[in-house]
Design an enzyme around this catalytic site. Structure first.
Site, PDB file in Angstrom:
ATOM      1  N   SER A 179     -40.546  43.808 -16.925  1.00  0.00           N
ATOM      2  CA  SER A 179     -39.225  44.152 -16.400  1.00  0.00           C
ATOM      3  C   SER A 179     -39.307  45.422 -15.553  1.00  0.00           C
ATOM      4  CB  SER A 179     -38.242  44.281 -17.571  1.00  0.00           C
ATOM      5  OG  SER A 179     -36.927  44.253 -17.109  1.00  0.00           O
ATOM      6  N   ARG A 249     -24.134  47.654 -22.684  1.00  0.00           N
ATOM      7  CA  ARG A 249     -25.292  47.020 -23.319  1.00  0.00           C
ATOM      8  C   ARG A 249     -24.979  45.576 -23.715  1.00  0.00           C
ATOM      9  NH1 ARG A 249     -30.799  47.294 -23.305  1.00  0.00           N
ATOM     10  NH2 ARG A 249     -31.675  46.812 -25.343  1.00  0.00           N
ATOM     11  N   ASP A 345     -36.244  32.809 -18.068  1.00  0.00           N
ATOM     12  CA  ASP A 345     -35.801  34.134 -17.598  1.00  0.00           C
ATOM     13  C   ASP A 345     -34.944  33.940 -16.349  1.00  0.00           C
ATOM     14  OD1 ASP A 345     -35.496  36.724 -16.656  1.00  0.00           O
ATOM     15  OD2 ASP A 345     -37.611  37.270 -16.859  1.00  0.00           O
ATOM     16  N   HIS A 378     -35.388  36.528 -20.674  1.00  0.00           N
ATOM     17  CA  HIS A 378     -36.102  37.667 -20.096  1.00  0.00           C
ATOM     18  C   HIS A 378     -36.862  38.480 -21.155  1.00  0.00           C
ATOM     19  CE1 HIS A 378     -36.909  41.035 -17.482  1.00  0.00           C
ATOM     20  NE2 HIS A 378     -36.248  41.854 -18.282  1.00  0.00           N
ATOM     21  N   ASP A 379     -36.214  38.753 -22.275  1.00  0.00           N
ATOM     22  CA  ASP A 379     -36.844  39.600 -23.296  1.00  0.00           C
ATOM     23  C   ASP A 379     -37.971  38.895 -24.049  1.00  0.00           C
ATOM     24  OD1 ASP A 379     -35.729  42.039 -22.826  1.00  0.00           O
ATOM     25  OD2 ASP A 379     -34.385  42.051 -24.561  1.00  0.00           O
TER      26      ASP A 379
HETATM   27  C1  ACO Z   1     -39.486  46.947 -23.142  1.00  0.00           C
HETATM   28  C2  ACO Z   1     -39.463  48.231 -23.797  1.00  0.00           C
HETATM   29  O1  ACO Z   1     -39.993  49.125 -23.316  1.00  0.00           O
HETATM   30  S1  ACO Z   1     -38.652  48.317 -25.255  1.00  0.00           S
HETATM   31  C3  ACO Z   1     -37.164  47.610 -24.919  1.00  0.00           C
HETATM   32  C4  ACO Z   1     -36.113  48.314 -25.578  1.00  0.00           C
HETATM   33  N1  ACO Z   1     -35.814  47.680 -26.786  1.00  0.00           N
HETATM   34  C5  ACO Z   1     -35.040  46.621 -26.791  1.00  0.00           C
HETATM   35  O2  ACO Z   1     -34.520  46.145 -25.805  1.00  0.00           O
HETATM   36  C6  ACO Z   1     -34.809  46.119 -28.173  1.00  0.00           C
HETATM   37  C7  ACO Z   1     -33.439  45.618 -28.257  1.00  0.00           C
HETATM   38  N2  ACO Z   1     -33.504  44.256 -27.882  1.00  0.00           N
HETATM   39  C8  ACO Z   1     -33.494  43.330 -28.829  1.00  0.00           C
HETATM   40  O3  ACO Z   1     -33.411  43.544 -30.010  1.00  0.00           O
HETATM   41  C9  ACO Z   1     -33.509  41.962 -28.293  1.00  0.00           C
HETATM   42  O4  ACO Z   1     -32.524  41.271 -28.936  1.00  0.00           O
HETATM   43  C10 ACO Z   1     -34.780  41.225 -28.496  1.00  0.00           C
HETATM   44  C11 ACO Z   1     -34.580  39.971 -27.728  1.00  0.00           C
HETATM   45  C12 ACO Z   1     -35.953  41.953 -27.903  1.00  0.00           C
HETATM   46  C13 ACO Z   1     -35.040  41.038 -30.003  1.00  0.00           C
HETATM   47  O5  ACO Z   1     -35.014  39.727 -30.349  1.00  0.00           O
HETATM   48  P1  ACO Z   1     -35.128  39.274 -31.866  1.00  0.00           P
HETATM   49  O6  ACO Z   1     -36.289  39.941 -32.527  1.00  0.00           O
HETATM   50  O7  ACO Z   1     -35.091  37.798 -31.812  1.00  0.00           O
HETATM   51  O8  ACO Z   1     -33.849  39.895 -32.547  1.00  0.00           O
HETATM   52  P2  ACO Z   1     -32.352  39.464 -32.355  1.00  0.00           P
HETATM   53  O9  ACO Z   1     -31.995  39.315 -30.932  1.00  0.00           O
HETATM   54  O10 ACO Z   1     -32.090  38.265 -33.227  1.00  0.00           O
HETATM   55  O11 ACO Z   1     -31.590  40.708 -32.930  1.00  0.00           O
HETATM   56  C14 ACO Z   1     -31.773  41.118 -34.243  1.00  0.00           C
HETATM   57  C15 ACO Z   1     -30.698  42.119 -34.610  1.00  0.00           C
HETATM   58  O12 ACO Z   1     -29.407  41.501 -34.460  1.00  0.00           O
HETATM   59  C16 ACO Z   1     -28.716  41.558 -35.723  1.00  0.00           C
HETATM   60  N3  ACO Z   1     -27.940  40.358 -35.872  1.00  0.00           N
HETATM   61  C17 ACO Z   1     -28.380  39.091 -35.908  1.00  0.00           C
HETATM   62  N4  ACO Z   1     -27.339  38.255 -36.073  1.00  0.00           N
HETATM   63  C18 ACO Z   1     -26.228  39.003 -36.134  1.00  0.00           C
HETATM   64  C19 ACO Z   1     -24.848  38.724 -36.289  1.00  0.00           C
HETATM   65  N5  ACO Z   1     -24.412  37.473 -36.415  1.00  0.00           N
HETATM   66  N6  ACO Z   1     -23.974  39.749 -36.308  1.00  0.00           N
HETATM   67  C20 ACO Z   1     -24.404  41.021 -36.159  1.00  0.00           C
HETATM   68  N7  ACO Z   1     -25.705  41.350 -36.001  1.00  0.00           N
HETATM   69  C21 ACO Z   1     -26.598  40.349 -35.993  1.00  0.00           C
HETATM   70  C22 ACO Z   1     -29.827  41.645 -36.762  1.00  0.00           C
HETATM   71  O13 ACO Z   1     -29.336  42.173 -37.975  1.00  0.00           O
HETATM   72  C23 ACO Z   1     -30.809  42.536 -36.065  1.00  0.00           C
HETATM   73  O14 ACO Z   1     -30.349  43.852 -36.163  1.00  0.00           O
HETATM   74  P3  ACO Z   1     -31.364  45.118 -36.051  1.00  0.00           P
HETATM   75  O15 ACO Z   1     -32.091  44.957 -34.742  1.00  0.00           O
HETATM   76  O16 ACO Z   1     -30.465  46.301 -36.084  1.00  0.00           O
HETATM   77  O17 ACO Z   1     -32.274  45.003 -37.234  1.00  0.00           O
HETATM   78  N1  HSE Z   2     -34.313  44.709 -23.311  1.00  0.00           N
HETATM   79  C1  HSE Z   2     -35.259  45.478 -22.611  1.00  0.00           C
HETATM   80  C2  HSE Z   2     -35.666  44.884 -21.317  1.00  0.00           C
HETATM   81  C3  HSE Z   2     -34.588  44.930 -20.293  1.00  0.00           C
HETATM   82  O1  HSE Z   2     -35.150  44.634 -19.058  1.00  0.00           O
HETATM   83  C4  HSE Z   2     -34.775  46.897 -22.448  1.00  0.00           C
HETATM   84  O2  HSE Z   2     -33.653  47.169 -22.845  1.00  0.00           O
HETATM   85  O3  HSE Z   2     -35.523  47.728 -21.961  1.00  0.00           O
END
Ligand code: ACO
Ligand code: HSE
Length: 405
Positions: A179, A249, A345, A378-379
């Site tokens: 990304s 977000r 994506d 994408h993620d």
């Molecule tokens: C690229 C870099 O440099 S790092 C990027 C920065 N970091 C991120 O963007 C991380 C944040 N992004 C995410 O979490 C994205 O969703 C993903 C796609 C990467 C993770 O995907 P997955 O592992 O499949 O997790 P998912 O999307 O299901 O989200 C899980 C979270 O949602 C919460 N959740 C799931 N269902 C529900 C619901 N029905 N209601 C409320 N919360 C919920 C979980 O409790 C979990 O919470 P937590 O993260 O606080 O533990």
């Molecule tokens: N979810 C990731 C990738 C976004 O491009 C982030 O927040 O950095």
């Protein structure tokens, strides 16, 4: 229950650490100890930025893993995405979660920390220890806010190059990222071709599309419409534009997923209830999930940094920087590339990756292209995608052999 962006008690969403704790982590750990949550590089010279500004003083927070070999030829730079940071393979000091790329990076992993010296730095303009809009402006003694100069992807790369100079790393064996991280990889290969042996831009593009700029603008307007944003001076006012940033977000997060993934994970299922409430509560699981994503993001990220980093992505257009011809960005390059995209994506669709590959083909640069079949959107690059890992391992192992590692 409040129908606006407030914690969903029904889901039991845990609150993460608050701003004060985040600040404490970064202010208390300027050590050069790799076990420290933060290692800091303080530059001796100003950062010459594309805007014409000269940022001084400035610092870059980074983390490393592995050992630099005697030839200094095994360094890998990991470039993080929009809201990522340097905690790629270490538990995050604020969220307590594992490093964001522990799936790909670590002992025996495709980016093998038993073989390579891995560096990842928080980009300039961000809020996890590197200088950004939340940092103190030495001229006023107050946080920069919107007085911070606009940052570009090239500025981020220049700052990383200064960090590598300080670490005594003449060139990179591999530069890899997804990304916004992929944009930095492309910028590295274009700006410092002699310093990049192999490059792996993932789920990215050589320019930000109109649709992507549009999504970013909606997010920025949500932040700026929050009265607590206070024209960017919320740190001094003691307010937090939490609702605006949370909504930004939520909208952005939808773009990181895909329709099939949303259907698979949530469908039209209700959240802890048998029937709709005939209100604007988070009746649907997807609503509850998005609120959770918005709220947890606010706990770990700074609103002004979000404005600045989304803007840096918007401004990225490598072809425009090279007379409108993308191939010119890589002409004469000896870097070997592996360009990777994911079928679902829609933020950086495969067509964006193909455009990069075509440009590299046009200037006879060595390039492999991998389109990974995935419904995760994408993620996907942050998730468990065996096809991504095996392709990355094959490319990196072959490059290592060619490098004599
Ligand atoms: C690229 C870099 O440099 S790092 C990027 C920065 N970091 C991120 O963007 C991380 C944040 N992004 C995410 O979490 C994205 O969703 C993903 C796609 C990467 C993770 O995907 P997955 O592992 O499949 O997790 P998912 O999307 O299901 O989200 C899980 C979270 O949602 C919460 N959740 C799931 N269902 C529900 C619901 N029905 N209601 C409320 N919360 C919920 C979980 O409790 C979990 O919470 P937590 O993260 O606080 O533990
Ligand atoms: N979810 C990731 C990738 C976004 O491009 C982030 O927040 O950095």
């Amino acid at each position: 229950m409040d129908s606006t962006l407030t914690p969903n008690a029904e889901h039991g969403a845990e609150s993460l650490l608050r701003d004060e704790a985040r600040r404490a982590v970064y202010e208390a750990s300027p050590a050069s100890d790799p076990r420290s949550p933060v290692m800091l590089f303080s530059a001796d010279e100003p950062l010459a930025m594309d805007s014409g500004a000269r940022l001084a003083p400035f610092q870059v927070a980074y983390q490393t893993a592995g050992t630099l070999n005697a030839q200094r030829s095994n360094a890998v730079l990991i470039c993080h995405a929009l809201t990522g940071d340097q905690h790629f393979a270490h538990r995050h000091p604020v969220t307590g979660k594992p490093g964001w790329w522990e799936t790909l990076v670590g002992p025996g992993k495709p980016v093998d920390t038993d073989r390579y010296f891995v560096v990842c730095s928080n980009v300039i303009g961000s809020c996890m220890g590197s200088t950004g809009p939340a940092s103190l402006n030495p001229e006023t003694g107050r946080p920069y806010g919107l007085d911070f100069p606009l940052v570009t992807i090239r500025d981020m790369v220049r700052a990383q190059a200064m960090l590598l100079d300080r670490l005594g790393i003449p060139d990179l064996f591999l530069c890899i990222g997804g990304s916004m991280g992929g944009m930095q990889v492309l910028q590295w290969a274009s700006l410092f071709p002699e310093r990049v042996f192999a490059a792996m831009p993932i789920a990215t593009g050589a320019r930000h599309s109109a649709q992507n700029i549009a999504f970013h603008e909606v997010g920025r307007q949500a932040i700026m419409a929050d009265p607590a944003w206070a024209d960017g001076r919320y740190l001094e006012e003691g307010t937090r534009p939490a609702k605006g940033l949370g909504v930004a977000r939520m909208g952005a997060h939808i773009t990181y997923l895909s329709e099939p993934a949303l259907h698979r994970k949530f469908g039209r299922r209700l959240q802890n209830r048998a029937a709709p409430t005939f209100s604007f509560n988070a009746d649907f699981q997807i609503e509850s999930y998005l609120r959770h994503q918005g709220l947890s993001f606010v706990e770990r990220f700074d609103a002004n940094a979000y404005l600045y980093l989304t803007r840096a992505m918007d401004y990225f257009d490598l072809a425009e920087d090279h007379g409108g011809v993308l191939g010119n960005a890589f002409r004469g390059s000896k870097t070997r590339f592996c360009v990777m995209s994911f079928t679902s994506d829609w933020l950086f669709p495969t067509a964006d990756s193909r455009a990069i590959v075509h440009a590299l083909n046009a200037v006879a640069a060595p390039v492999a292209f991998v389109e990974v079949e995935s419904d995760k959107g994408h993620d996907a690059f942050l998730l468990d995608e065996p096809a991504m890992f095996s392709a990355a391992k094959g490319f990196i192992d072959a490059a290592a052999r060619a490098r004599g590692l």
